[in-house]
Scaffold this active site. Structure first.
Site, PDB file in Angstrom:
ATOM      1  N   ASP A   1      48.015  37.502  34.188  1.00 40.37           N
ATOM      2  CA  ASP A   1      48.330  36.322  34.665  1.00 40.37           C
ATOM      3  C   ASP A   1      48.620  35.665  32.974  1.00 40.37           C
ATOM      4  O   ASP A   1      47.718  34.310  32.542  1.00 40.37           O
ATOM      5  CB  ASP A   1      46.759  35.125  35.304  1.00 40.37           C
TER       6      ASP A   1
ATOM      7  N   LYS B   1      31.548  30.144  29.839  1.00 41.10           N
ATOM      8  CA  LYS B   1      33.071  29.742  31.234  1.00 41.10           C
ATOM      9  C   LYS B   1      31.734  30.127  32.570  1.00 41.10           C
ATOM     10  O   LYS B   1      31.501  30.930  32.338  1.00 41.10           O
ATOM     11  CB  LYS B   1      33.826  30.587  30.956  1.00 41.10           C
TER      12      LYS B   1
END
Length: 610
Positions: free
Chosen positions: A446, A345
């Site tokens: 989230d 990432k």
């Protein structure tokens, strides 16, 4: 005779005396109740008897010991109680015995050792107590032994090491104590073990199954040690006690060499001081170089070499290695070598300056993932921190995100009900671990279907901890609202202090999305639906129609209804009425009888069950 999945109900009563010549009888996954008829024990030709996944009660008839030809007996997932009779040892041809998920109690019968043909033995999720009988070692050819989730105590019998063909051993969630017998080091056929949630201590056996075991399969014990990540290494105290006669010899040697030791110590101190000064100078010079890398590794590899391999494998983060994109970074696939593939990432630049990355979510994700290990949380390997290039290194998930699969019709049809049920359970287990089992409780903030990744076997892994925060109930210093629209708890509209109940709400949305095949939309709130619509809407109609809900088997139907019921509990507007993730995780483990057909279950009924 196979009567499975026929929606049979009522007591298991029939004129079985006319069926004495049956060789196979399978009546699993129905809703049959009552006791097991004793006449089954007089079917002398019976080789297979499967009554699993019903609601049968009472005890196992002693007459079953007369089934001398019986090869497989499966009574799992019922409500059978009492002791297992000693006549079980008379079943000399029995190869597969499954009594899991019942209310059986008492001692495990030692007569099982007389079942010389036994290949698999599953007595998990019952109430067996006392010790594991050493006579099980006499079964000789046993390959699978599952005694998990009972009340077994005392030591693990060393006689189990006689089972040289044993491949799977699960004795987790008991009260076993003492050390694991060192003779287990001779069990070379072992490929999978789970000894977690006991009171075991001492070193792990030196055999591949233990040396390569994941931390989850050995955690929550009294004092195990070994070469597994997460365990302390074993010291040499035990061997020193066994060799006390060498102590005097060592003492003499130390006294003789004491003067030389002092001289060497002084010399070493001088060298350390000189080396420290040189390293400090080099560090100061390196910090002044703008292009210098500050790579830190979670594992013990060479950071610079690993960084170069990642850049080489992605060709400098070329778009052809693009996998997906989140709120805080772009994910690339990097195949470092054959059989070693990682997800990388790359953190996005800040909005104000495209040359400077935003380090806040980067640092939060590192803080969250460095200290947690769970089978349903994405595995974190390391990170690179640089002025223009920051990235994190994870385990690669072959099937991508839950949302990606649900949005693809072909992949969604392959994503069957049993896989979806296991995904919901996995996410619940991960959140329960974060909220209740971490040394510092953590909230995700989230949780969405985009942040749940699936591996090749469809096992769920929670990811993307860029907004995660340590839970400090006494703190009110929170930043702006974090999360994704459609998954955010309603109380965050008037409060910026999230709690673990915000994750519970998001889980409810994800759970419904998994079984409905799309975001549940207005179904998440009673207030968003008209009364007429709420009363008439049936659960069967909102489930993912690509999987033909009307063809759901009884067991999957029970689990789907349970998931929907728990999801609506999690979606209550008042956060105080929502269950904890620990409660949700535990409830998803139990079999709940379905007292009406799936087609008769409405959304209004599920909400009222709260």
């Amino acid at each position: 005779m196979d009567l499975s999945h026929n929606h049979l109900r009522g007591e298991l009563s029939w004129k079985w005396e006319h069926c004495r010549n049956l060789t196979s009888l399978r009546i699993s996954n129905n809703d049959l109740s009552g006791e097991i008829p004793a006449i089954f024990g007089r079917m002398g030709q019976l080789q297979l008897l499967d009554l699993s996944s019903n609601t049968l009660s009472g005890e196992i008839p002693r007459e079953m010991g007369s089934l001398s030809m019986l090869f497989e007996l499966d009574l799992s997932s019922n409500a059978i109680m009492g002791n297992v009779s000693t006549e079980i040892g008379l079943l000399s041809h029995l190869a597969h015995l499954n009594l899991a998920s019942n209310n059986l109690s008492g001692s495990i019968p030692v007569q099982l050792g007389s079942c010389k043909s036994l290949l698999t033995l599953n007595l998990s999720r019952n109430k067996f107590w006392r010790s594991i009988p050493p006579e099980i070692g006499n079964t000789q050819v046993l390959e699978v032994l599952d005694l998990s989730y009972n009340i077994l105590s005392k030591n693990i019998p060393g006689e189990l090491a006689i089972l040289r063909n044993l491949q799977v051993l699960n004795i987790s969630h008991n009260s076993l104590s003492g050390s694991i017998p060192h003779t287990f080091g001779d069990m070379l056929a072992l490929t999978s073990i789970d000894v977690s949630y006991n009171d075991l201590e001492g070193p792990l056996p030196n055999v591949k199954a233990f040396n390569e075991a994941p931390f989850e399969s050995i955690q929550h014990n009294k004092g195990l040690c070994g070469n597994v990540v997460g365990l302390p290494s074993c010291n040499s105290t035990g061997s020193m006690k066994r060799d006390q006669h060498t102590g005097a010899r060592i003492t003499v040697i130390l006294i003789i060499s004491f003067s030389g030791f002092l001289f060497l110590s002084c010399t070493l101190i001088v060298l350390v001081i000189v080396n420290h000064r040189q390293r400090r100078i080099m560090k100061r010079e390196n910090n002044e170089q703008a292009n210098d890398l500050d790579f830190m590794s979670i594992l013990s590899y060479d950071g610079k070499v690993f960084y170069d391999r990642i850049i080489e494998a992605t060709e400098g983060f070329d778009s052809k290695y693009y996998v997906g994109e989140g709120a805080y970074g772009i994910v690339y696939k990097a195949e470092i070598s054959e059989g070693q593939t990682f997800a990388i990432k790359k953190i996005l630049s800040s909005q104000e300056d495209t040359e400077i990355v935003d380090l806040i979510p980067f640092e939060r994700e590192i803080q969250a993932l460095t200290n947690i290990r769970h089978r349903n949380i994405v595995k974190f390997y390391g990170f690179c921190s640089h002025a223009q290039r920051c990235f994190l290194v994870y385990e690669y998930m072959e099937r991508g995100s839950l949302r990606t699969i649900l949005n693809d019709d072909q992949r969604a049809r392959e994503f069957q009900w049993d896989k979806r049920i296991n995904v919901v359970r996995g996410v619940a287990d991960a959140l329960s671990y974060m909220h209740h089992e971490c040394s510092h409780p953590l909230i995700h903030r989230d949780l969405t279907s985009n942040n749940i990744l699936l591996d090749r076997d469809y096992k769920a892994h929670v990811s993307d901890f860029g907004t995660a925060r340590l839970l400090r109930p006494d703190s009110s210093n929170w930043t702006a609202i974090a999360g994704t629209i459609g998954y955010i708890a309603p109380e965050l509209a008037y409060s910026i202090v999230p709690t673990e109940k915000c994750d519970v709400y998001s889980f409810g949305v994800v759970a419904l999305e998994t079984i409905m095949g799309k975001h549940p939309g207005d179904h998440v709130s009673r207030e968003c639906s008209s009364p007429a619509q709420t009363k008439s809407m049936m659960l069967n109609d909102v489930l993912d129609q690509r999987l033909s809900p009307s063809r759901l088997g009884l067991q999957d139907a029970r689990d789907v209804v349970l998931i929907a019921k728990l999801a609506f509990k999690c979606l209550q507007a008042d956060s105080r009425l929502r269950p904890t993730m620990g409660q949700v995780s535990r409830e998803l483990c139990f079999q709940v009888p379905l007292d009406m057909p799936l087609s008769a279950v409405s959304l209004n009924q599920l909400r009222d069950l709260n």
